[in-house]
Write an enzyme that holds these catalytic residues in place. Sequence first.
Site, PDB file in Angstrom:
ATOM      1  N   SER A   1     -19.460  27.294  28.939  1.00  0.00           N
ATOM      2  CA  SER A   1     -18.196  27.808  28.411  1.00  0.00           C
ATOM      3  C   SER A   1     -16.972  27.314  29.180  1.00  0.00           C
ATOM      4  O   SER A   1     -15.845  27.487  28.724  1.00  0.00           O
ATOM      5  CB  SER A   1     -18.198  29.343  28.403  1.00  0.00           C
ATOM      6  OG  SER A   1     -18.237  29.846  29.718  1.00  0.00           O
TER       7      SER A   1
ATOM      8  N   LYS B   1     -14.012  32.953  33.801  1.00  0.00           N
ATOM      9  CA  LYS B   1     -13.080  32.576  32.731  1.00  0.00           C
ATOM     10  C   LYS B   1     -11.655  32.489  33.277  1.00  0.00           C
ATOM     11  O   LYS B   1     -11.343  32.987  34.358  1.00  0.00           O
ATOM     12  CB  LYS B   1     -13.106  33.627  31.608  1.00  0.00           C
ATOM     13  CG  LYS B   1     -14.428  33.749  30.864  1.00  0.00           C
ATOM     14  CD  LYS B   1     -14.708  32.571  29.963  1.00  0.00           C
ATOM     15  CE  LYS B   1     -15.940  32.788  29.104  1.00  0.00           C
ATOM     16  NZ  LYS B   1     -17.177  32.866  29.906  1.00  0.00           N
TER      17      LYS B   1
END
Length: 228
Positions: A148, A186
């Site tokens: 990701s 993230k």
Amino acid sequence: MLTAKQHELLRFIHERLEETGISPSFEEMKEALELKSKSGVHRLISALEERGFIRRLPNRARALEVLKMPESAVAGSAPKAANDLGARTTSVPARMPEAANDVIDIPLHGRIAAGAPIEALEDHQSLPVPAALLGPGEHFALEVSGDSMIEAGIFDGDYALIRRADTARDGDIVVALVENEEATLKYLWREGGRVRLDPANPSYEPQVYDARAVQVQGKLAGLLRRYH
């Protein structure tokens, strides 16, 4: 008051740090002082440490910091008699050894994966890391699982080096613990009373949560990658 040998060792350590930024090894100190064994070096270092002239840096195999020097040593002329040693001292500005062969062991908390908070990943392992990759503060490592964050240069199997922190700025790459259950790596963005966690891969959607549901556990400080 320092003995002649203590003074000689202190000068040797100070000069080596000034020249290279790296503490001399015990073998180098033994040879420089013409001692018969490393145990003599250990005794001298312990004596200097007790008197506040040096300190050992934690989690480093061979790192010493000189805290102060006798004024005669700073001026460049060693005292002639042991009774003169250490009568007057001058502080040495704090200076962390520059990383070259300096390696720090930091906790390795396993893989950062959905469904497992950081605390649940602790398994008492450690990862040796070049000090050049770390700045000030407390650090830990996580093995990255998934793709990701590939457009940020973070790939599956990389080791993320994380500096512990409970706050971060917008745009920082953080380890975020969501609802005390899921840890994820993230980009962090705040939108009013909500937090958006952005991936760095167009195949994944941003994750938006109530700000109270997200806890910052650290910020990305560096990466290690192994090639097989």
